[in-house]
Design an enzyme around this catalytic site. Structure first.
Site, mmCIF file in Angstrom:
data_model
loop_
_atom_site.group_PDB
_atom_site.id
_atom_site.type_symbol
_atom_site.label_atom_id
_atom_site.label_comp_id
_atom_site.label_asym_id
_atom_site.label_seq_id
_atom_site.Cartn_x
_atom_site.Cartn_y
_atom_site.Cartn_z
ATOM 1 N N CYS A 41 -60.513 -78.651 -13.931
ATOM 2 C CA CYS A 41 -61.734 -78.802 -12.637
ATOM 3 C C CYS A 41 -62.219 -80.645 -12.673
ATOM 4 O O CYS A 41 -63.273 -80.978 -13.446
ATOM 5 C CB CYS A 41 -62.667 -77.405 -12.767
ATOM 6 S SG CYS A 41 -63.580 -77.604 -11.586
ATOM 7 N N ASN A 78 -67.013 -72.842 1.521
ATOM 8 C CA ASN A 78 -66.444 -72.724 1.769
ATOM 9 C C ASN A 78 -65.581 -71.437 0.993
ATOM 10 O O ASN A 78 -66.314 -71.584 -0.095
ATOM 11 C CB ASN A 78 -64.823 -74.013 2.083
ATOM 12 C CG ASN A 78 -65.739 -74.739 3.174
ATOM 13 O OD1 ASN A 78 -66.256 -74.034 4.514
ATOM 14 N ND2 ASN A 78 -65.229 -76.304 2.836
ATOM 15 N N GLY A 81 -61.400 -72.215 3.353
ATOM 16 C CA GLY A 81 -61.246 -73.754 3.544
ATOM 17 C C GLY A 81 -61.823 -74.750 2.273
ATOM 18 O O GLY A 81 -62.106 -75.385 1.961
ATOM 19 N N HIS A 90 -68.995 -75.030 -4.925
ATOM 20 C CA HIS A 90 -70.015 -75.766 -4.219
ATOM 21 C C HIS A 90 -70.763 -75.495 -2.725
ATOM 22 O O HIS A 90 -70.259 -74.650 -2.343
ATOM 23 C CB HIS A 90 -69.264 -77.495 -4.184
ATOM 24 C CG HIS A 90 -68.182 -77.031 -3.867
ATOM 25 N ND1 HIS A 90 -67.296 -76.600 -3.928
ATOM 26 C CD2 HIS A 90 -67.886 -77.419 -2.290
ATOM 27 C CE1 HIS A 90 -65.795 -76.373 -3.340
ATOM 28 N NE2 HIS A 90 -66.946 -77.251 -2.380
ATOM 29 N N HIS A 119 -71.795 -77.381 0.434
ATOM 30 C CA HIS A 119 -72.633 -78.891 1.109
ATOM 31 C C HIS A 119 -73.680 -78.762 1.655
ATOM 32 O O HIS A 119 -74.115 -77.438 2.196
ATOM 33 C CB HIS A 119 -71.167 -78.819 2.180
ATOM 34 C CG HIS A 119 -70.179 -78.555 1.744
ATOM 35 N ND1 HIS A 119 -69.510 -80.176 1.840
ATOM 36 C CD2 HIS A 119 -68.633 -77.768 1.290
ATOM 37 C CE1 HIS A 119 -67.809 -79.870 1.352
ATOM 38 N NE2 HIS A 119 -67.921 -78.785 1.034
HETATM 39 P P1 AMP Z 1 -64.338 -77.820 0.493
HETATM 40 O O1 AMP Z 1 -63.097 -77.674 1.170
HETATM 41 O O2 AMP Z 1 -65.419 -76.612 0.305
HETATM 42 O O3 AMP Z 1 -63.627 -77.347 -1.090
HETATM 43 O O4 AMP Z 1 -64.344 -79.134 -0.393
HETATM 44 C C1 AMP Z 1 -64.452 -80.216 -1.223
HETATM 45 C C2 AMP Z 1 -65.358 -81.679 -0.928
HETATM 46 O O5 AMP Z 1 -65.159 -82.119 -2.273
HETATM 47 C C3 AMP Z 1 -64.946 -82.370 -0.250
HETATM 48 O O6 AMP Z 1 -65.925 -82.124 0.897
HETATM 49 C C4 AMP Z 1 -63.899 -83.473 -0.482
HETATM 50 O O7 AMP Z 1 -64.811 -84.297 0.181
HETATM 51 C C5 AMP Z 1 -64.719 -83.377 -1.827
HETATM 52 N N1 AMP Z 1 -64.821 -84.097 -3.289
HETATM 53 C C6 AMP Z 1 -63.962 -84.300 -3.571
HETATM 54 N N2 AMP Z 1 -63.083 -84.690 -5.145
HETATM 55 C C7 AMP Z 1 -64.891 -85.194 -5.511
HETATM 56 C C8 AMP Z 1 -64.832 -86.515 -6.177
HETATM 57 N N3 AMP Z 1 -64.529 -87.152 -6.605
HETATM 58 N N4 AMP Z 1 -66.457 -86.909 -5.730
HETATM 59 C C9 AMP Z 1 -67.025 -86.327 -4.542
HETATM 60 N N5 AMP Z 1 -66.690 -85.397 -3.087
HETATM 61 C C10 AMP Z 1 -65.660 -84.987 -4.106
HETATM 62 ZN ZN ZN Z 2 -65.795 -76.210 -12.590
#
Ligand code: AMP
Ligand code: ZN
Length: 121
Positions: free
Chosen positions: A9, A95, A101, A108, A110
């Site tokens: 992950c 999401n 999405g 996580h 946002h």
């Molecule tokens: P989601 O669509 O809610 O799963 O969003 C995943 C989020 O993770 C997106 O906004 C990406 O820009 C962010 N993301 C993915 N990889 C990284 C990373 N290495 N560092 C910081 N943010 C990340």
């Molecule tokens: Zn994890």
């Protein structure tokens, strides 16, 4: 205290420092870092240290953890520079699943804020 992590992950790797991130906050239970692709002037992600794939896996056992995370959101938002409520404020978004999405399958939240216009949202 955090329990299981998933070695495949990306967010577990960020928690472990195996993938670099711009850290916003860390304690025993949670980790926050700037989104790599921000939609808003302030955009960070708040995650539990334990690998919960999404809100769909949340149970009563997570209630205290999620409560602690929720309380941190406004504190961290102000720390990262969102303007005060009510003229300022922030958006809290999670999401869940493909149709929700979700792209990264480690729970996580946002947190987005700052002066508009934003790129999205
Ligand atoms: P989601 O669509 O809610 O799963 O969003 C995943 C989020 O993770 C997106 O906004 C990406 O820009 C962010 N993301 C993915 N990889 C990284 C990373 N290495 N560092 C910081 N943010 C990340
Ligand atoms: Zn994890």
């Amino acid at each position: 205290m955090a329990d299981a992590q998933d070695p495949n992950c990306i967010f577990c790797k960020i928690i472990q420092g195996k993938i670099p991130s711009r850290k916003v906050y860390e304690d025993d239970d949670m980790f926050a870092f700037h989104d790599i692709n921000p939609w808003a002037p302030v955009h960070f992600l708040l995650i539990p240290k334990s690998h919960i794939p999404s809100m769909a896996q949340v149970t009563e056992a997570h209630a205290a953890l999620l409560g602690r995370m929720l309380v941190k959101v406004p504190q961290l938002a102000l720390q990262e520079g969102v303007n005060p409520y009510p003229e300022g404020g922030f958006r809290l978004l999670t999401n869940t699943g493909a149709e929700g999405g979700q792209e990264v399958h480690h729970l996580h939240w946002h947190v987005m804020g700052g002066p508009r216009p934003w790129l999205r949202g």
